[in-house]
Motif scaffolding. Sequence first.
Motif, PDB file in Angstrom:
ATOM      1  N   THR A   1      -7.715   0.849  -7.424  1.00 20.62           N
ATOM      2  CA  THR A   1      -7.739   0.018  -7.348  1.00 20.62           C
ATOM      3  C   THR A   1      -6.625  -0.942  -7.342  1.00 20.62           C
ATOM      4  N   PHE A   2      -5.495   0.015  -8.058  1.00 21.40           N
ATOM      5  CA  PHE A   2      -4.046  -0.290  -6.826  1.00 21.40           C
ATOM      6  C   PHE A   2      -3.599  -0.641  -4.983  1.00 21.40           C
ATOM      7  N   GLY A   3      -4.154   0.369  -5.247  1.00 18.17           N
ATOM      8  CA  GLY A   3      -4.031  -0.302  -3.430  1.00 18.17           C
ATOM      9  C   GLY A   3      -4.937  -1.573  -3.098  1.00 18.17           C
ATOM     10  N   TYR A   4      -5.848  -1.682  -3.497  1.00 14.75           N
ATOM     11  CA  TYR A   4      -7.289  -2.867  -3.421  1.00 14.75           C
ATOM     12  C   TYR A   4      -6.132  -4.029  -4.089  1.00 14.75           C
ATOM     13  N   THR A   5      -6.007  -4.165  -4.407  1.00 18.63           N
ATOM     14  CA  THR A   5      -4.763  -5.281  -5.849  1.00 18.63           C
ATOM     15  C   THR A   5      -3.519  -5.901  -4.666  1.00 18.63           C
ATOM     16  N   TYR A   6      -2.498  -4.677  -4.270  1.00 17.33           N
ATOM     17  CA  TYR A   6      -1.448  -4.803  -3.420  1.00 17.33           C
ATOM     18  C   TYR A   6      -1.706  -5.490  -2.596  1.00 17.33           C
ATOM     19  N   TYR A   7      -3.350  -4.667  -1.840  1.00 20.55           N
ATOM     20  CA  TYR A   7      -3.123  -5.186  -0.732  1.00 20.55           C
ATOM     21  C   TYR A   7      -4.105  -6.670  -0.342  1.00 20.55           C
ATOM     22  N   GLN A   8      -4.307  -6.990  -1.353  1.00 21.37           N
ATOM     23  CA  GLN A   8      -4.553  -8.184  -1.762  1.00 21.37           C
ATOM     24  C   GLN A   8      -3.651  -9.512  -2.332  1.00 21.37           C
ATOM     25  N   ALA A   9      -2.861  -9.078  -2.323  1.00 19.50           N
ATOM     26  CA  ALA A   9      -1.212  -9.537  -3.505  1.00 19.50           C
ATOM     27  C   ALA A   9      -0.111  -9.787  -1.663  1.00 19.50           C
ATOM     28  N   THR A  10      -0.264  -8.469  -1.074  1.00 21.25           N
ATOM     29  CA  THR A  10       0.613  -8.223   0.159  1.00 21.25           C
ATOM     30  C   THR A  10       0.165  -8.736   1.544  1.00 21.25           C
ATOM     31  N   LYS A  11      -1.305  -7.812   1.754  1.00 19.94           N
ATOM     32  CA  LYS A  11      -2.186  -7.403   2.987  1.00 19.94           C
ATOM     33  C   LYS A  11      -0.658  -6.903   3.716  1.00 19.94           C
ATOM     34  N   ASP A  12       0.103  -5.973   2.956  1.00 18.98           N
ATOM     35  CA  ASP A  12       1.392  -5.633   3.718  1.00 18.98           C
ATOM     36  C   ASP A  12       0.303  -3.505   3.727  1.00 18.98           C
ATOM     37  N   VAL A  13      -0.796  -4.292   5.103  1.00 25.57           N
ATOM     38  CA  VAL A  13      -1.798  -2.533   4.897  1.00 25.57           C
ATOM     39  C   VAL A  13      -0.458  -0.662   5.588  1.00 25.57           C
ATOM     40  N   ALA A  14       0.785  -1.807   6.085  1.00 27.69           N
ATOM     41  CA  ALA A  14       1.728  -0.399   6.263  1.00 27.69           C
ATOM     42  C   ALA A  14       1.771   0.489   5.559  1.00 27.69           C
ATOM     43  N   THR A  15       2.530  -0.302   4.467  1.00 23.58           N
ATOM     44  CA  THR A  15       3.402   0.311   3.477  1.00 23.58           C
ATOM     45  C   THR A  15       2.482   0.953   2.775  1.00 23.58           C
ATOM     46  N   LEU A  16       1.318   0.146   2.603  1.00 23.13           N
ATOM     47  CA  LEU A  16       0.117   0.622   1.566  1.00 23.13           C
ATOM     48  C   LEU A  16      -0.723   2.254   2.170  1.00 23.13           C
ATOM     49  N   MET A  17      -0.267   2.535   4.052  1.00 25.76           N
ATOM     50  CA  MET A  17      -1.092   3.781   4.467  1.00 25.76           C
ATOM     51  C   MET A  17       0.079   4.315   3.989  1.00 25.76           C
ATOM     52  N   GLU A  18       1.548   4.448   3.798  1.00 27.32           N
ATOM     53  CA  GLU A  18       2.902   4.906   3.703  1.00 27.32           C
ATOM     54  C   GLU A  18       2.440   5.605   2.146  1.00 27.32           C
ATOM     55  N   ILE A  19       2.063   4.622   1.158  1.00 24.50           N
ATOM     56  CA  ILE A  19       2.083   5.485  -0.328  1.00 24.50           C
ATOM     57  C   ILE A  19       0.983   5.932  -0.345  1.00 24.50           C
ATOM     58  N   PHE A  20      -0.085   6.083   0.656  1.00 27.43           N
ATOM     59  CA  PHE A  20      -1.700   6.876  -0.075  1.00 27.43           C
ATOM     60  C   PHE A  20      -1.492   8.016   1.761  1.00 27.43           C
ATOM     61  N   ASN A  21      -0.180   7.920   2.136  1.00 24.24           N
ATOM     62  CA  ASN A  21      -0.307   8.751   2.969  1.00 24.24           C
ATOM     63  C   ASN A  21      -1.469   9.790   3.627  1.00 24.24           C
TER      64      ASN A  21
END
Length: 69
Positions: free
Chosen positions: A21-41
């Motif tokens: 849910t965090f990942g989905y919400t973060y992506y919807q707010a920022t569209k920053d998949v590169a940072t999210l990819m790093e967060i999730f490893n």
Amino acid sequence: MAKAGDMIGNDSIGTHTMRKTFGYTYYQATKDVATLMEIFNHSSQKMTLRYIGITEESIENSIRNISFY
């Protein structure tokens, strides 16, 4: 988290649910998949998008809806 879910009669809630849910919400707010990819490893952006439930179709629709005029 699981205990809270049990209290409301929902046995499908857990820490993994919160992570996704965090990942989905973060992506919807920022569209920053590169940072999210790093967060999730994750090793690829495609893996991250699949993990948070973003399909190829929704990505294509969002690109189609961009107006350059």
